[in-house]
Design an enzyme around this catalytic site. Structure first.
Site, PDB file in Angstrom:
ATOM      1  N   TYR A   1      74.187  -8.210  19.750  1.00 57.89           N
ATOM      2  CA  TYR A   1      74.308  -6.757  19.633  1.00 57.89           C
ATOM      3  C   TYR A   1      74.797  -6.115  20.931  1.00 57.89           C
ATOM      4  O   TYR A   1      74.402  -6.541  22.022  1.00 57.89           O
ATOM      5  CB  TYR A   1      72.936  -6.146  19.323  1.00 57.89           C
ATOM      6  CG  TYR A   1      72.452  -6.379  17.921  1.00 57.89           C
ATOM      7  CD1 TYR A   1      73.196  -5.933  16.821  1.00 57.89           C
ATOM      8  CD2 TYR A   1      71.237  -7.012  17.691  1.00 57.89           C
ATOM      9  CE1 TYR A   1      72.727  -6.138  15.530  1.00 57.89           C
ATOM     10  CE2 TYR A   1      70.761  -7.217  16.408  1.00 57.89           C
ATOM     11  CZ  TYR A   1      71.508  -6.782  15.328  1.00 57.89           C
ATOM     12  OH  TYR A   1      71.048  -6.974  14.057  1.00 57.89           O
TER      13      TYR A   1
ATOM     14  N   LYS B   1      38.272 -13.242  20.885  1.00 61.53           N
ATOM     15  CA  LYS B   1      38.855 -11.996  20.369  1.00 61.53           C
ATOM     16  C   LYS B   1      40.370 -12.162  20.233  1.00 61.53           C
ATOM     17  O   LYS B   1      40.953 -13.075  20.819  1.00 61.53           O
ATOM     18  CB  LYS B   1      38.536 -10.857  21.337  1.00 61.53           C
ATOM     19  CG  LYS B   1      39.068 -11.110  22.744  1.00 61.53           C
ATOM     20  CD  LYS B   1      38.528 -10.095  23.733  1.00 61.53           C
ATOM     21  CE  LYS B   1      39.077 -10.397  25.121  1.00 61.53           C
ATOM     22  NZ  LYS B   1      38.407  -9.627  26.157  1.00 61.53           N
TER      23      LYS B   1
HETATM   24  C1  LIG Z   1      38.171 -10.226  27.264  1.00 63.54           C
HETATM   25  C2  LIG Z   1      36.896 -10.088  27.952  1.00 63.54           C
HETATM   26  C3  LIG Z   1      36.407 -11.139  28.757  1.00 63.54           C
HETATM   27  C4  LIG Z   1      37.189 -12.371  29.073  1.00 63.54           C
HETATM   28  O1  LIG Z   1      38.116 -12.108  30.098  1.00 63.54           O
HETATM   29  P1  LIG Z   1      39.092 -13.223  30.667  1.00 63.54           P
HETATM   30  O2  LIG Z   1      39.746 -12.602  31.812  1.00 63.54           O
HETATM   31  O3  LIG Z   1      40.030 -13.527  29.566  1.00 63.54           O
HETATM   32  O4  LIG Z   1      38.239 -14.373  31.010  1.00 63.54           O
HETATM   33  C5  LIG Z   1      35.142 -11.007  29.274  1.00 63.54           C
HETATM   34  N1  LIG Z   1      34.404  -9.899  29.046  1.00 63.54           N
HETATM   35  C6  LIG Z   1      34.849  -8.867  28.306  1.00 63.54           C
HETATM   36  C7  LIG Z   1      33.981  -7.694  28.100  1.00 63.54           C
HETATM   37  C8  LIG Z   1      36.114  -8.917  27.750  1.00 63.54           C
HETATM   38  O5  LIG Z   1      36.557  -7.910  27.024  1.00 63.54           O
END
Ligand SMILES: *Cc1c(COP(=O)(O)O)cnc(C)c1O
Length: 825
Positions: A720, A492
């Site tokens: 700035y 993702k």
């Molecule tokens: C992002 C996510 C993960 C992975 O989590 P990490 O801490 O990056 O390993 C697992 N399960 C769900 C539902 C997530 O949204």
């Protein structure tokens, strides 16, 4: 049978195999360990190796279909036919090693064994360049130095060679004896000793003694006298050998490095050998390069390379890059630039890397004549043509007189040019659209001109992604879980900032079981990039259902409304008959998305009444898997999850995958791995769990360049708001990164450091949108020099801490305008 393989009888005798079956084949010229690399089936014997994650025996039926007749196995497989021969041994890796030892014993020319903690590959490559003008040299491909890599290296030896350079690397006691039996070096080079792979050794002394076993039968030994541990051990063990030491301090050393003066990144060396002083310019000035270069030079001098040749070669020496880089190019194309080794094994590695890339419809290879020694030319070009066809390369471009000469061997669509410049003038006429292009040329062909022509020009801030490190991290977590536990890789948010297709392709290549994205669009992008793995979509909104069904994406269902809507969409689209996979999300305490325990009976009833969906998995997410003080809460979540999952599974009457662990969950709650784990941040080399960190390799490096350097006086202000005012004369640099790139504004005013030429330099004044300023006062730096924002020297953890956030936010916050470059080591 010198030089040309084995007869079946010879082969069976060497490995002491029991032979089953008969074949008409009288000759075995090739040993195959990777089923994907088959080229000449009729004369190949496949060695079925077992590793932690894989078992070569699995590929036997497929190889039989493709024409292989000889197999070295550790049991008699069920597949049997008259024409297939199985050579059964107790340990197939040992068999491969015995064959390597036998093969090596056929050659009388000197074999050089190179070992040590660091620098093996660099020494081997530089030595190759130094020896090449005078000798026909064969060497280990890339860093092939393991129990499997060494045999593969040795099988490249041919009687036309005059010297072999073979790397040996170990990580455990007992391994070197096996490597020594195979390599049996006449000459040895010991690079140095460090703490890499220390975990398997009781002491550094023990590790050193183990490494030195490589030289037990060698006659000559090259090492550095300035490393007390190494030099003491060698003198203790091997006083009877011809010891050839180089030193910076001892004039009595065989080779004495009398002085080094650095001028503009180039070093001026005075080297004394046999009473003569030689003056050489070396274009590399760091300590490690000096050491590696001196090992190579010392060997070369004693081996008989003339000092004039050495001087010529070292003047033009370049850092060794073992990377295969993948970059975006103009016109929806990608480039893989690989100017490294051109031995057949390295060509195969590059072609395999190309074969993994599915993000463009076409694959193109541009390659120059190959400067290679040993193999007969016609055979070489024939097998090259075969490799190209096998990997479904769509178009081939050969450059150089040799390519021209052998062009009839290439049956795939192709074009041939005498020179690089002739190719460049035709570049726009060639069918290179929408393709991934592998560019592989010997240095003299100057293929960088082609690369410049095709490459996308963007501003100089780059996020480098190390695909080998990613694979390492993946395998680390795979080893933690049970072999039968499936693995879902979380890609993702643009794979935590590191890219879509490039990351998904490598995960697909490494056979993860599932991918997960946040939105349907991300899933569609992956399908368009050739990803065929099952993909779960977590924020599956109702508007996206049609697209998801069309692209075979599997929604996470977290309430009744979306469940009903999904079923309705399936009906509307006429997708009935074969149920669509869905994933049921349970809320056990995160309170984000999901069904709650009291909903489950009703949920089960809807599912039972809906034959057009099938629950592929039931899952939940832990709220505090990285926090020891929340152990009770987390266990409560897990227990509730198991209870509900069991209830649903029983009610449904078929098996569903259960999963609850994310990266920290795998580290802390391995007993509850269920049927699948969801690996996210760990894949990218980061862990919230401290004890996991040493096992992971960082995957990304963010770098930029110095755009301008100026001197300011006491009282002058920077950036700035004039928050920074100099209290003395200062040298400051403007670097090409700002908050719009993801370098947060909170990192300014001295909060964060960046890394320039070996120094940490604080960011001064406020961070601007596209730039910021750093203190270079005591730093040797020039405009255009590289600046590391995070990577090897400054960790993502550090940047996250200083920005008062977590690594997740830093990684995913790197703007899409920052160019991503991928490489494989
Ligand atoms: C992002 C996510 C993960 C992975 O989590 P990490 O801490 O990056 O390993 C697992 N399960 C769900 C539902 C997530 O949204």
């Amino acid at each position: 049978m010198q030089n040309s393989g084995w007869s079946p009888v010879e082969l069976a005798a060497i490995i002491e195999a029991e032979v089953y079956g008969k074949s008409s084949t009288q000759h075995i010229a090739q040993l195959l360990t990777d089923s994907r690399r088959l080229t000449f089936p009729a004369e190949t014997a496949f060695v079925a190796l077992r590793s932690l994650k894989n078992d070569g025996h699995r590929y036997i039926p497929d190889l039989i279909k493709r024409g292989v007749r000889f197999f070295i196995t550790d049991h008699l497989p069920e597949v049997q036919s008259e024409q297939i021969v199985f050579l059964v041994v107790s340990d197939t890796l040992r068999a491969l090693q015995k064959l390597a030892a036998e093969w090596r014993s056929r050659f009388e020319f000197p074999v050089v064994g190179i070992t040590g903690s660091n620098g093996k590959t660099v020494v081997k490559e530089w030595l190759y360049q130094v020896l090449m003008p005078q000798f026909s040299v064969v060497r280990s491909p890339r860093s092939y130095n393991s129990q499997i890599g060494v045999p593969l290296s040795l099988f490249q030896l041919r009687s036309t060679h005059e010297i072999a350079l073979i790397e040996a690397g170990i990580s455990q006691v007992g391994e070197m004896d096996k490597l020594e039996e195979m390599i049996h070096p006449d000459w040895g080079i010991m690079t140095n000793i460090g703490t890499a792979h220390q975990e398997h050794f009781e002491s550094i002394q023990l590790k050193l003694d183990e490494k030195l076993k490589l030289f037990q039968h060698a006659k000559h030994l090259v090492f550095c006298d300035d490393q007390p541990l190494v030099s003491e051990a060698i003198r203790r063990l091997y006083s009877d050998k011809n010891l050839i030491a180089w030193s910076r301090y001892k004039e009595s050393a065989s080779v004495f490095l009398k002085s080094e003066k650095i001028k503009k990144g180039c070093v001026h060396w005075e080297v004394v050998w046999k009473g003569e002083t030689y003056v050489w310019n070396v274009p590399l000035s760091d300590q490690a390069s000096t050491e590696n270069m001196m090992h190579s030079i010392t060997f070369a001098l004693e081996f008989g390379v003339s000092p004039e040749v050495i001087g010529e070669v070292v003047k033009g020496i370049e850092p060794v890059s073992m990377r295969l880089e993948l970059k975006k190019a103009r016109g929806n194309r990608s480039l893989i630039n690989d100017t490294y080794n051109s031995d057949p094994e390295s060509i195969r590695i590059a072609l395999d890397f190309l074969a993994q890339q599915n993000q463009h419809p076409r694959k193109v290879v541009i390659m120059s004549d190959v400067e290679q020694s040993g193999v007969e030319e016609l055979t070489f070009y024939k097998s090259l043509a075969e490799m190209l066809s096998e990997r479904s390369v769509d178009f081939f471009i050969g450059v150089g007189p040799k390519m021209h000469e052998f062009k009839r061997e290439f049956e795939l669509p192709s074009a041939f040019y005498q020179s690089t410049s002739a190719l460049i003038s035709d570049l726009n006429l060639l069918p290179l659209q929408e393709s991934c292009i592998l560019i592989k040329g010997a240095r003299s062909f100057e293929f960088e001109h082609i690369v410049n022509n095709l490459e996308e020009k963007v501003h100089q801030t780059v996020l480098e992604i190390n695909l080998s490190a990613l694979a390492h991290n993946l395998n680390h977590f795979r080893k933690l879980v049970k072999p039968e536990t499936k693995l879902m890789a979380m890609v993702k948010a643009y794979a935590y900032g590191s890219g879509n297709a490039e990351i998904a392709n490598i995960l697909q290549f490494h056979k993860v079981d599932y991918l997960a994205v946040a939105y349907a669009d991300e899933g569609v992008a992956l399908r368009n990039a050739g990803i065929t793995l099952p993909i779960m979509v977590m924020n599956a909104d109702i508007e996206g259902f049609e697209t998801m069904i069309e692209y075979h994406l599997e929604p996470e269902i977290f309430n009744f409304k979306s469940l009903q809507a999904f079923i309705n969409t399936l009906h509307r689209m006429g997708k009935i008959g074969s149920p669509h996979p869905i994933h049921i999300k349970l809320d056990t305490g995160m309170h984000r998305l999901g069904f709650e325990e009291p909903d489950t009976t009703a949920l089960l009833n809807v599912l039972l009444a809906s034959p057009d969906v099938r629950v592929a998995s039931v899952f939940s997410h832990l709220a505090a898997s990285d926090d020891d003080s929340e152990l009770e809460f987390t266990k409560g979540q897990i227990e509730q999850f198991i209870r509900i999952a069991e209830f649903l599974e029983q009610g449904l009457g078929y098996g569903v995958l259960r999963h609850i662990l994310n990266s920290s969950g795998i580290s802390n709650y391995l007993n509850y791995q269920g049927d699948m784990v969801r690996l996210g941040i760990g894949l990218y080399g980061i862990s919230p769990v401290f004890s996991e960190r040493p096992h992971l390799r960082p995957v990304s490096k963010l770098r930029t360049i110095i755009s301008q350097i100026r001197t300011i006086q006491a009282g002058d202000s920077v950036s700035y708001g004039r928050t920074f005012v100099a209290n003395r004369t200062m040298k400051i640099g403007t670097i090409a990164i700002g908050y719009a790139d993801g370098f947060r504004r909170s990192l300014g005013n001295g909060v964060a450091d960046v890394y320039v030429n070996g120094n940490r330099c604080p960011v001064i004044g406020r961070v601007c949108m596209d730039m910021c300023m750093i203190d270079l006062t005591d730093v040797d730096a020039q405009e255009g020099d590289e600046v590391e924002i995070f990577g090897e020297h400054i960790s993502v953890y550090e940047i996250a801490d200083k920005a008062q956030t977590i690594p997740y936010e830093i990684l995913t916050g790197i703007s899409s305008r920052v160019k991503r470059v991928y490489y494989q080591e």
